[in-house]
Scaffold this motif. Structure first.
Motif, PDB file in Angstrom:
ATOM      1  N   GLU A  12      20.392 -27.274 -68.782  1.00 17.05           N
ATOM      2  CA  GLU A  12      20.403 -28.098 -67.581  1.00 17.05           C
ATOM      3  C   GLU A  12      21.246 -27.550 -66.687  1.00 17.05           C
ATOM      4  OE1 GLU A  12      18.810 -30.608 -66.685  1.00 17.05           O
ATOM      5  OE2 GLU A  12      17.300 -30.604 -68.528  1.00 17.05           O
ATOM      6  N   TYR A  16      20.245 -25.586 -62.896  1.00 17.13           N
ATOM      7  CA  TYR A  16      20.937 -26.011 -61.504  1.00 17.13           C
ATOM      8  C   TYR A  16      21.752 -24.827 -60.935  1.00 17.13           C
ATOM      9  CZ  TYR A  16      22.844 -29.260 -58.059  1.00 17.13           C
ATOM     10  OH  TYR A  16      22.987 -29.972 -56.769  1.00 17.13           O
ATOM     11  N   ALA A  19      19.464 -22.234 -59.329  1.00 20.77           N
ATOM     12  CA  ALA A  19      18.746 -22.548 -58.145  1.00 20.77           C
ATOM     13  C   ALA A  19      20.219 -22.379 -56.866  1.00 20.77           C
ATOM     14  CB  ALA A  19      18.493 -24.059 -58.090  1.00 20.77           C
ATOM     15  N   TYR A  23      20.060 -19.299 -54.058  1.00 28.06           N
ATOM     16  CA  TYR A  23      20.282 -19.709 -52.605  1.00 28.06           C
ATOM     17  C   TYR A  23      21.339 -18.913 -51.740  1.00 28.06           C
ATOM     18  CZ  TYR A  23      21.304 -22.802 -48.538  1.00 28.06           C
ATOM     19  OH  TYR A  23      21.702 -23.152 -47.456  1.00 28.06           O
ATOM     20  N   THR A  37      12.078 -27.007 -49.150  1.00 27.48           N
ATOM     21  CA  THR A  37      11.340 -27.065 -50.501  1.00 27.48           C
ATOM     22  C   THR A  37      12.136 -28.051 -51.483  1.00 27.48           C
ATOM     23  OG1 THR A  37      10.310 -24.965 -50.395  1.00 27.48           O
ATOM     24  CG2 THR A  37      10.381 -25.753 -52.716  1.00 27.48           C
ATOM     25  N   TRP A  38      13.562 -27.482 -51.610  1.00 28.43           N
ATOM     26  CA  TRP A  38      14.363 -28.464 -52.631  1.00 28.43           C
ATOM     27  C   TRP A  38      14.578 -30.039 -51.924  1.00 28.43           C
ATOM     28  CZ3 TRP A  38      16.568 -27.596 -56.769  1.00 28.43           C
ATOM     29  CH2 TRP A  38      17.586 -28.054 -57.379  1.00 28.43           C
ATOM     30  N   ILE A  41      11.534 -31.966 -53.556  1.00 27.81           N
ATOM     31  CA  ILE A  41      11.299 -32.235 -54.904  1.00 27.81           C
ATOM     32  C   ILE A  41      12.186 -33.406 -55.240  1.00 27.81           C
ATOM     33  CG2 ILE A  41      12.021 -31.531 -57.078  1.00 27.81           C
ATOM     34  CD1 ILE A  41      12.353 -28.601 -55.851  1.00 27.81           C
ATOM     35  N   ILE A  45      13.140 -34.772 -61.042  1.00 26.37           N
ATOM     36  CA  ILE A  45      12.873 -33.425 -61.613  1.00 26.37           C
ATOM     37  C   ILE A  45      14.280 -32.470 -61.120  1.00 26.37           C
ATOM     38  CG2 ILE A  45      11.403 -31.592 -61.119  1.00 26.37           C
ATOM     39  CD1 ILE A  45       9.165 -33.528 -60.314  1.00 26.37           C
ATOM     40  N   LYS A  46      14.521 -32.315 -59.870  1.00 20.40           N
ATOM     41  CA  LYS A  46      15.718 -31.322 -59.644  1.00 20.40           C
ATOM     42  C   LYS A  46      16.814 -31.386 -60.033  1.00 20.40           C
ATOM     43  CE  LYS A  46      16.579 -33.451 -55.095  1.00 20.40           C
ATOM     44  NZ  LYS A  46      16.376 -32.733 -53.302  1.00 20.40           N
ATOM     45  N   TYR A  47      17.319 -32.835 -60.567  1.00 20.69           N
ATOM     46  CA  TYR A  47      18.749 -33.101 -61.033  1.00 20.69           C
ATOM     47  C   TYR A  47      18.729 -33.101 -62.614  1.00 20.69           C
ATOM     48  CZ  TYR A  47      20.026 -34.193 -56.022  1.00 20.69           C
ATOM     49  OH  TYR A  47      20.089 -34.241 -55.068  1.00 20.69           O
ATOM     50  N   ASN A 159      27.291 -29.559 -64.357  1.00 27.29           N
ATOM     51  CA  ASN A 159      26.187 -30.234 -63.745  1.00 27.29           C
ATOM     52  C   ASN A 159      26.656 -31.840 -63.849  1.00 27.29           C
ATOM     53  OD1 ASN A 159      26.104 -30.808 -66.630  1.00 27.29           O
ATOM     54  ND2 ASN A 159      23.750 -30.853 -66.712  1.00 27.29           N
ATOM     55  N   LYS A 204      18.160 -30.080 -47.272  1.00 28.45           N
ATOM     56  CA  LYS A 204      18.314 -30.183 -48.867  1.00 28.45           C
ATOM     57  C   LYS A 204      18.470 -31.736 -49.226  1.00 28.45           C
ATOM     58  CE  LYS A 204      21.924 -27.537 -49.214  1.00 28.45           C
ATOM     59  NZ  LYS A 204      22.217 -27.525 -47.761  1.00 28.45           N
TER      60      LYS A 204
END
Length: 483
Positions: A12, A16, A19, A23, A37-38, A41, A45-47, A159, A204
């Motif tokens: 996890e 993160y 990504a 960037y 894009t971010w 999402i 999904i992204k977190y 995270n 974002k």
């Protein structure tokens, strides 16, 4: 099993972090594409996995009965206590001194066998409070804002914010219709924008960001119009910042029409009469929750009540009197003491927050949730202001700097006598150098956006009030000087 859980957590973190690293290295045009894009999402999904697990838990647990909530807290406390004894040297020693055996923990009241800790104890024992399960390279340093002039350095897993904090915020705000993915949210908090911009769209996070450091009449009018034109549903702000908007609306005799569903007020106390003033002039409901940088307690309002619902899944809250004795009865003010769950990097057990509240006489809420209810919470942040060169007002909450620029500072305090100028009194430690002054000045200039000139004053100690408290800012500018 522990090794497997650790590996899953690393995945996890890696997702993160990767990504973010990608960037930072792509060219400007690529950044814009990544941001769009971010933003498209969904959070689930992204977190990552932890975000999904907490979201599912909170969807269910908010409707648990009191027995279920208490059973969950006992389970999480026991896990926290056993983990702390195994991996955190400070607690291993404390438990031995007090003959405390976590594996025997069966009732909430048994936590009272352990001593209270406070900010000074954490400052003095920072190294021994960090879990030995993680190398420091795998942890992130998070500092408190330092409302008393002393900053804590807190360690969290990399995270932790998106995995743990965001689902709780989303659950509390979700009670009034907020959705992180689809809601139109504007922010007026602590951001400084470049090139004289008053606002910009954060692709974002899908939010409209306002600059909070140039709040003069001309700009306030523009900000209010933009909130309406953009059709914002929620305004995330500080009480002091939105009160500046209200003062403008009142003085100009404006009836402010907008599409706001609620004002999401954070980080400051809201005092008697202010809520009514804000709702009257902003034409929207105020909604707030209690949390702190230490990440060990959270309580939020609901759609049916102004009481604070203690989030039993986040941590365990006690109230204690001046002698440190636990308060059980309603309407008796006590200091909030908290034990956080799931902070594996630096767990805090029975931590005195310096914030105060009392239990409500009501034990149930018509929303149907069975969380313990608190009355009004009086926190550490007050609503004092800095005054800029053009008369613009800057909330001192906006200086809530979560950086390590004060790592070599024992204590600090701001003093303002003239609009557009202020002094910062600093008590240095032995490692303080001219480079620290340069870093502090650079950060303050960035926060103030050059609307306030900062001078340094080095002192041996910072004075306290008659009640033994330290003021973060001494504001000596009188109202008539602003006319």
């Amino acid at each position: 099993m522990k090794k497997q859980n650790s590996q899953e957590a690393e995945k996890e973190i890696d997702f993160y972090d990767k990504a973010r690293k990608i960037y930072t290295h792509v060219p400007h045009i690529g950044k814009k594409t990544m941001e769009i894009t971010w933003g498209m999402i969904p959070p689930t999904i992204k977190y990552g996995k932890k975000y999904r697990e907490y979201t599912k838990l909170l969807n269910d647990s908010q409707w648990w009965n009191k027995e279920q909530l208490e059973a969950y807290q006992i389970k999480k406390l026991k896990e926290t206590l056993m983990y702390a004894r195994e991996y955190v040297p400070f607690y291993k020693e404390e438990f031995m001194k007090n003959g405390f055996e976590p594996e025997c923990f069966t009732e909430l009241s048994e936590l009272e066998k352990l001593p209270l800790i406070d900010k000074d104890i954490v400052l003095a024992n920072e190294e021994s409070l960090v879990s030995k399960q993680f190398p420091l390279s795998k942890l992130k340093v998070h500092t408190t804002g330092g409302t008393t002039g002393k900053q804590l350095r807190l360690y969290i897993t990399k995270n932790a914010y998106v995995g743990r904090e965001l689902p709780f915020v989303d659950a509390v705000w979700g009670r009034i219709g907020y959705d992180r993915f689809s809601s139109r949210v504007a922010q007026l908090r602590n951001q400084t924008l470049e090139n004289g911009k008053l606002w910009e769209y954060d692709r974002k996070n899908r939010e409209l960001i306002f600059d909070a450091y140039h709040m003069n009449d001309e700009n306030i009018g523009k900000i209010l119009r933009k909130i309406t034109e953009w059709r914002a549903e929620f305004l995330h702000t500080y009480p002091s910042s939105v009160l500046i908007l209200c003062d403008y609306i009142k003085r100009k005799g404006i009836k402010y029409d907008n599409s706001l569903k609620a004002l999401l007020l954070t980080s400051e106390n809201i005092y008697a009469g202010q809520k009514e003033t804000i709702e009257k002039y902003m034409n929207a409901k105020c909604f707030t929750f209690y949390g702190h940088s230490e990440g060990a307690a959270l309580a939020g309002q609901c759609e049916c009540s102004e009481k604070y619902h203690i989030q039993s899944e986040y941590g365990y809250i006690e109230l204690v009197d001046e002698e440190g004795k636990v308060i059980k009865e309603p309407n008796k003010i006590g200091e909030i003491v908290c034990t956080g769950f799931d902070n594996k990097a630096m767990p805090l057990i029975r931590y005195r927050t310096g914030d105060f509240s009392s239990y409500s006489e009501k034990t149930t809420c018509r929303c149907g949730r069975h969380y313990t209810l608190l009355n009004n919470i009086v926190g550490r942040w007050t609503q004092e202001m800095f005054i800029g060169k053009t008369g613009n007002k800057i909330s001192m909450t906006a200086l809530n700097m979560h950086t390590d620029i004060f790592k070599n500072v024992e204590n600090y305090q701001f003093v303002q006598d003239v609009p557009g100028e202020c002094s910062i009194r600093i008590v240095k430690n032995d490692d303080y150098t001219s480079m620290d002054e340069e870093n502090i000045l650079k950060e303050l200039q960035n926060k103030f956006d050059n609307s306030i000139e900062v001078k340094f004053e080095y002192v041996q100690e910072i004075g306290k009030t008659m009640r033994g408290k330290q003021r973060f800012i001494i504001q000596n500018i009188k109202d008539e000087e602003l006319v």
